[in-house]
Write an enzyme that holds these catalytic residues in place. Structure first.
Site, PDB file in Angstrom:
ATOM      1  N   ASP A 203       0.819  -1.213   0.000  1.00 31.17           N
ATOM      2  CA  ASP A 203       0.000   0.000   0.000  1.00 31.17           C
ATOM      3  C   ASP A 203       0.852   1.260   0.000  1.00 31.17           C
ATOM      4  O   ASP A 203       0.469   2.266  -0.589  1.00 31.17           O
ATOM      5  CB  ASP A 203      -0.959  -0.001   1.206  1.00 31.17           C
ATOM      6  CG  ASP A 203      -2.210  -0.799   0.901  1.00 31.17           C
ATOM      7  OD1 ASP A 203      -2.730  -0.666  -0.220  1.00 31.17           O
ATOM      8  OD2 ASP A 203      -2.646  -1.578   1.769  1.00 31.17           O
TER       9      ASP A 203
ATOM     10  N   CYS B 262       6.336  -6.029   6.123  1.00 26.98           N
ATOM     11  CA  CYS B 262       5.519  -7.224   5.858  1.00 26.98           C
ATOM     12  C   CYS B 262       4.874  -7.178   4.475  1.00 26.98           C
ATOM     13  O   CYS B 262       4.074  -8.041   4.135  1.00 26.98           O
ATOM     14  CB  CYS B 262       4.456  -7.405   6.941  1.00 26.98           C
ATOM     15  SG  CYS B 262       3.288  -6.044   7.007  1.00 26.98           S
TER      16      CYS B 262
HETATM   17  C1  PEP Z   1       0.761  -3.998   2.525  1.00 29.89           C
HETATM   18  O1  PEP Z   1      -0.022  -3.105   2.185  1.00 29.89           O
HETATM   19  O2  PEP Z   1       1.964  -4.017   2.213  1.00 29.89           O
HETATM   20  C2  PEP Z   1       0.288  -5.129   3.346  1.00 29.89           C
HETATM   21  C3  PEP Z   1       1.128  -6.014   3.844  1.00 29.89           C
HETATM   22  O3  PEP Z   1      -1.055  -5.266   3.530  1.00 29.89           O
HETATM   23  P1  PEP Z   1      -2.082  -5.841   2.423  1.00 29.89           P
HETATM   24  O4  PEP Z   1      -1.253  -6.386   1.292  1.00 29.89           O
HETATM   25  O5  PEP Z   1      -2.878  -6.864   3.132  1.00 29.89           O
HETATM   26  O6  PEP Z   1      -2.850  -4.609   2.062  1.00 29.89           O
HETATM   27 MG    MG Z   2      -1.989  -2.964   3.142  1.00 26.59          MG
END
Ligand code: PEP
Ligand code: MG
Length: 567
Positions: A452, A499
């Site tokens: 994001d 992450c």
């Molecule tokens: C991200 O945005 O990097 C993340 C780990 O969350 P998601 O991919 O679930 O939006």
């Molecule tokens: Mg995210």
């Protein structure tokens, strides 16, 4: 040459075996005896359940819990009392035939999920279709293709390869999967990865182009299906296959090795999971703990909200499995382009910038409170870290922190034990990265969500494939933001994890380490690949390299430097 999306890595050379779908006649007609028709329905369901139980048994001997749970899910779908009741009602009300009644009820359910851009939910819809097709085929006595009997080397080609088809094959003879539909997270793709069979999904017009017995080269690293080639190209790929097998064995041997750089710097490698089902594989890959538990999957994969107790048991199992190592559980990241099918969401003009993540939770705070209660109750079973998604202001965090403390007080007043826990935020909105110094004074940890963070920093919708060129993890804006976050975290003596997908890329992971990221959390299958790179590089060199990179002017120059210096 045809192109597809790599769903399981590797190479294969073999003749094609096409599996064409038989057409099933589900035309509506009037039946004479409703009672007999309902008896036929139950006969077909019973036969389907026994077939699935036999497949599960066979599977248990070959695979692990992950695929076994696919069959559990399929058996549960076949026995789902709600769906069965709807089919029976239809037969009674419309005096119609089983095949039509099953198909139309299932299509109605699947239709509920059709606008949702969520791979996991799409998979659920495809499971429902697969099981209902099996019920109809059993009712109509249509024989199913017996893939178990294949006894010579082939690459399977189909419009869609279903989970039960994938689980039936012997990887000694079936060397690859090709399909026109399906995604990286389709069950057949998961099984392909477990079997170590290379697979391509999304190969356009595959069945129109390929012929039975045509010998092809499948390059699932580059997403290519090569149909005409020279002897030289074939030997080139034979070599690749030999090296690939050697490399795979070498990486597997690193599972038990601790992730230290050559000069002794330790980096924690953790797993991203979507449910308790993923824990076994994460542990097999020797993940230190869980760096991201995306709890929305528990909410998406059903027809109503999960209760506090259901959530508590799921969190408890994951915490116990990793105890005393940390498990970072993210509160519901829903809304925007990830609506819950059974909740009324208001249409938004700009969903990615709308009421999602923590914004949704603060609006629907009863749902957040239930989740927090379940989490705090589960805290006595392990090392719990609670993480909030999409934080863009300090006030949002202060508000949820207050909520957590109030819930803790209420639980203690009710004589319910609460263990210790940490509270952290995801840094995935540029505003959060830019005020990391202020956030660092109130949180226990940071976890950077690069997926994001890239989308919002480069203002490019991550679901829009036409903007894929702007998905630039090495863009200086991203590297600078990450550096700002780790600098603020170090000053406040808290840890920073990453992450997002960037942590799964071995080269990018090295750069993140150089930028002072303490922990990397990724899909479990990437852990050994990232570890391999960590073991070959020195921390001192990575720090020097990343600081040099922060002064470069283009992401092309960044990639060049990384390729040149990272071993
Ligand atoms: C991200 O945005 O990097 C993340 C780990 O969350 P998601 O991919 O679930 O939006
Ligand atoms: Mg995210």
């Amino acid at each position: 040459m045809l192109k597809g999306v790599p769903a399981s890595m590797g190479y294969a050379i073999a003749p094609i075996l096409k599996i064409d779908r038989q057409t099933i006649d589900t035309t509506k007609f009037t039946v004479k005896n409703i009672k007999t028709e309902i008896a036929y329905l139950h006969e077909a369901i019973d036969k389907t359940v026994s077939q699935l139980e036999a497949l599960k048994l066979k599977n248990d001997q070959t695979f692990d819990h992950e695929t076994s749970s696919i069959f559990d899910a399929h058996i549960a779908i076949a026995k789902d009392p709600e769906v069965i009741k709807q089919v029976e009602d239809k037969i009674i009300k419309e005096t119609c035939n089983v095949a039509y009644a099953v198909k139309s009820v299932v299509l109605k359910v699947v239709d509920m999920f059709k606008d949702i851009e969520d791979e996991y939910l799409k998979q659920r819809a495809s499971d429902l279709l697969e099981v209902s097709d099996r019920i109809i085929k059993n009712h109509l006595d249509i024989e199913m293709i017996d893939l178990e009997k294949i006894d010579h080397e082939v690459i399977l080609a189909a419009h869609e390869i279903t989970a039960s088809e994938a689980a039936m094959v012997n990887p000694k003879y079936v060397l690859g999967f090709l399909s026109e539909v399906g995604g990286k997270n389709s069950h057949s793709s998961i099984i392909a990865r477990l079997l170590g069979i290379p697979a391509l999904v999304g190969v356009k017009d595959l069945m129109k182009h390929v012929k039975n017995d045509e010998k092809v080269i499948l390059d699932a690293e580059e997403g290519k299906l090569i149909r005409s080639y020279t002897n030289d190209l074939e030997s080139f790929y034979q070599n690749k296959i030999t090296n690939y097998v050697l490399e795979k064995h070498k990486l597997e041997s690193l599972i038990g090795v601790k992730p230290y750089t050559t000069d002794g710097h330790h980096v924690e490698l953790l797993a991203n999971i979507g449910s308790y089902q993923d824990v076994k594989y994460a542990k097999k890959q020797n993940a230190y703990g869980v760096g991201l538990f995306r709890t929305e999957l528990i909410f998406l994969d059903r027809y109503e909200l999960p209760s506090e107790d259901e959530q508590y048991h799921e969190y408890k199992k994951v915490l116990e499995s990793f105890h005393p190592q940390p498990v970072t559980i993210r509160t519901l990241d829903i809304g925007g382009d990830k609506p819950l099918p059974y909740l009324k969401h208001q249409d938004e003009l700009n969903p990615a910038l709308g009421i999602r993540g923590i914004r949704f939770s603060l609006v629907k705070d009863d749902m957040l409170k239930t989740q927090l209660k379940a989490l705090l109750r589960a805290s006595i079973h392990g090392h719990l870290k609670i993480m909030f998604p999409m934080i863009s202001t300090k006030e949002e965090f202060v508000k949820v922190k207050r909520m957590v403390k109030n819930i803790e007080k209420e639980l203690i007043e009710d004589n319910i034990n609460v263990g210790s826990y940490e509270l952290g935020v995801m840094i995935e909105v540029p505003s959060a990265a830019l005020i990391a110094d202020q956030l660092a004074s109130v949180v226990d940890f940071f976890s950077i969500g690069t997926n994001d963070l890239i989308q919002y920093t480069l203002a490019a919708d991550r679901l829009n494939s036409k903007l894929e060129y702007l998905n630039q993890p090495y863009h200086l804006s991203i590297l600078r933001l990450i550096h700002m976050v780790t600098t603020a975290a170090k000053k406040a003596n808290i840890k920073t994890a990453v992450c997002g997908e960037m942590a799964s890329d071995p080269i990018a992971a090295c750069l993140l380490i150089g930028l002072s990221v303490d922990e990397l959390s990724m899909t479990s299958s990437s852990i050994v690949k990232v570890k391999d790179k960590i073991l070959k590089n020195s921390y001192e060199d990575l720090v020097k390299l990343s600081h040099k990179i922060l002064s470069l002017t283009s992401d092309i120059a960044v990639v060049h430097q990384l390729k040149k210096h990272i071993k």
